[in-house]
Motif scaffolding. Structure first.
Motif, PDB file in Angstrom:
ATOM      1  N   LEU A   1      90.896  23.202 -78.793  1.00 14.03           N
ATOM      2  CA  LEU A   1      90.150  23.494 -80.017  1.00 14.03           C
ATOM      3  C   LEU A   1      89.881  22.243 -80.846  1.00 14.03           C
ATOM      4  O   LEU A   1      89.027  22.257 -81.722  1.00 14.03           O
ATOM      5  N   GLY A   2      90.649  21.180 -80.586  1.00 11.85           N
ATOM      6  CA  GLY A   2      90.470  19.939 -81.330  1.00 11.85           C
ATOM      7  C   GLY A   2      90.883  20.049 -82.789  1.00 11.85           C
ATOM      8  O   GLY A   2      90.214  19.519 -83.668  1.00 11.85           O
ATOM      9  N   VAL A   3      91.980  20.766 -83.033  1.00  7.34           N
ATOM     10  CA  VAL A   3      92.447  20.990 -84.402  1.00  7.34           C
ATOM     11  C   VAL A   3      93.867  20.461 -84.576  1.00  7.34           C
ATOM     12  O   VAL A   3      94.564  20.185 -83.600  1.00  7.34           O
ATOM     13  N   GLN A   4      94.286  20.339 -85.830  1.00  8.16           N
ATOM     14  CA  GLN A   4      95.659  19.978 -86.161  1.00  8.16           C
ATOM     15  C   GLN A   4      96.522  21.244 -86.129  1.00  8.16           C
ATOM     16  O   GLN A   4      96.013  22.362 -86.100  1.00  8.16           O
TER      17      GLN A   4
ATOM     18  N   ALA B   1      97.623  27.134 -86.785  1.00 11.36           N
ATOM     19  CA  ALA B   1      98.418  28.192 -87.420  1.00 11.36           C
ATOM     20  C   ALA B   1      97.501  29.105 -88.233  1.00 11.36           C
ATOM     21  O   ALA B   1      97.619  30.340 -88.167  1.00 11.36           O
ATOM     22  N   ASN B   2      96.594  28.512 -88.983  1.00 10.50           N
ATOM     23  CA  ASN B   2      95.653  29.285 -89.791  1.00 10.50           C
ATOM     24  C   ASN B   2      94.776  30.182 -88.914  1.00 10.50           C
ATOM     25  O   ASN B   2      94.551  31.352 -89.239  1.00 10.50           O
ATOM     26  N   GLN B   3      94.305  29.654 -87.809  1.00  8.94           N
ATOM     27  CA  GLN B   3      93.439  30.445 -86.922  1.00  8.94           C
ATOM     28  C   GLN B   3      94.216  31.583 -86.264  1.00  8.94           C
ATOM     29  O   GLN B   3      93.649  32.651 -86.003  1.00  8.94           O
ATOM     30  N   ILE B   4      95.491  31.364 -85.988  1.00  5.75           N
ATOM     31  CA  ILE B   4      96.314  32.428 -85.403  1.00  5.75           C
ATOM     32  C   ILE B   4      96.678  33.455 -86.467  1.00  5.75           C
ATOM     33  O   ILE B   4      96.851  34.627 -86.169  1.00  5.75           O
ATOM     34  N   GLY B   5      96.784  32.988 -87.719  1.00  5.82           N
ATOM     35  CA  GLY B   5      97.147  33.887 -88.809  1.00  5.82           C
ATOM     36  C   GLY B   5      98.620  33.840 -89.149  1.00  5.82           C
ATOM     37  O   GLY B   5      99.181  34.839 -89.616  1.00  5.82           O
ATOM     38  N   ILE B   6      99.263  32.704 -88.885  1.00 10.02           N
ATOM     39  CA  ILE B   6     100.683  32.534 -89.163  1.00 10.02           C
ATOM     40  C   ILE B   6     100.896  31.252 -89.957  1.00 10.02           C
ATOM     41  O   ILE B   6      99.994  30.425 -90.064  1.00 10.02           O
TER      42      ILE B   6
ATOM     43  N   LEU C   1     100.549  37.241 -80.058  1.00  8.41           N
ATOM     44  CA  LEU C   1     100.092  37.000 -78.679  1.00  8.41           C
ATOM     45  C   LEU C   1      98.624  37.353 -78.517  1.00  8.41           C
ATOM     46  O   LEU C   1      97.873  36.618 -77.869  1.00  8.41           O
ATOM     47  N   MET C   2      98.196  38.459 -79.112  1.00 11.47           N
ATOM     48  CA  MET C   2      96.785  38.843 -79.017  1.00 11.47           C
ATOM     49  C   MET C   2      95.895  37.810 -79.693  1.00 11.47           C
ATOM     50  O   MET C   2      94.814  37.494 -79.186  1.00 11.47           O
ATOM     51  N   ALA C   3      96.345  37.265 -80.817  1.00 16.06           N
ATOM     52  CA  ALA C   3      95.559  36.246 -81.514  1.00 16.06           C
ATOM     53  C   ALA C   3      95.459  34.978 -80.673  1.00 16.06           C
ATOM     54  O   ALA C   3      94.388  34.373 -80.567  1.00 16.06           O
TER      55      ALA C   3
ATOM     56  N   GLN D   1      90.457  32.620 -75.167  1.00 17.58           N
ATOM     57  CA  GLN D   1      89.244  33.149 -74.542  1.00 17.58           C
ATOM     58  C   GLN D   1      87.983  32.747 -75.296  1.00 17.58           C
ATOM     59  O   GLN D   1      86.888  33.156 -74.930  1.00 17.58           O
ATOM     60  N   GLY D   2      88.150  31.953 -76.358  1.00 17.48           N
ATOM     61  CA  GLY D   2      86.990  31.452 -77.070  1.00 17.48           C
ATOM     62  C   GLY D   2      86.594  32.231 -78.293  1.00 17.48           C
ATOM     63  O   GLY D   2      85.590  31.917 -78.928  1.00 17.48           O
ATOM     64  N   ASN D   3      87.344  33.252 -78.653  1.00 13.48           N
ATOM     65  CA  ASN D   3      87.036  34.027 -79.849  1.00 13.48           C
ATOM     66  C   ASN D   3      87.596  33.284 -81.057  1.00 13.48           C
ATOM     67  O   ASN D   3      88.800  33.181 -81.229  1.00 13.48           O
ATOM     68  N   THR D   4      86.724  32.764 -81.912  1.00 15.53           N
ATOM     69  CA  THR D   4      87.176  31.984 -83.061  1.00 15.53           C
ATOM     70  C   THR D   4      87.257  32.813 -84.329  1.00 15.53           C
ATOM     71  O   THR D   4      87.548  32.282 -85.396  1.00 15.53           O
ATOM     72  N   THR D   5      87.030  34.106 -84.242  1.00 14.86           N
ATOM     73  CA  THR D   5      87.115  34.962 -85.414  1.00 14.86           C
ATOM     74  C   THR D   5      88.298  35.909 -85.286  1.00 14.86           C
ATOM     75  O   THR D   5      88.172  37.114 -85.419  1.00 14.86           O
TER      76      THR D   5
END
Length: 66
Positions: free
Chosen positions: A12-15, A20-25, A45-47, A53-57
């Motif tokens: 993803l090329g992120v820090q 953590a923010n994208q996973i929601g934790i 795990l689902m996040a 799988q490329g889902n960024t939302t």
């Protein structure tokens, strides 16, 4: 889990804080997962799988509910 999270972060090329923010934790929770001190809940795990799988939302509940 650590290798999986490192690979996802790199792809993803992120820090770590953004992953953590994208996973929601929180960042500390992500650290616990990376080091194997906590096991991911099914929602986490689902996040992670969705991001792989490329889902960024990805949206998860608050960490207290995980």
């Amino acid at each position: 889990m650590e290798e999986r999270l490192i690979a996802l972060k790199d792809r993803l090329g992120v820090q770590w804080n953004e992953l953590a923010n994208q996973i929601g934790i929180s960042v500390p929770m992500l650290g616990f997962l990376r080091k194997g001190k906590r096991n991911p809940s099914p929602k986490i795990l689902m996040a992670i799988e969705a991001l792989e799988q490329g889902n960024t939302t990805v949206t998860t509940s608050t960490e207290d509910e995980l």
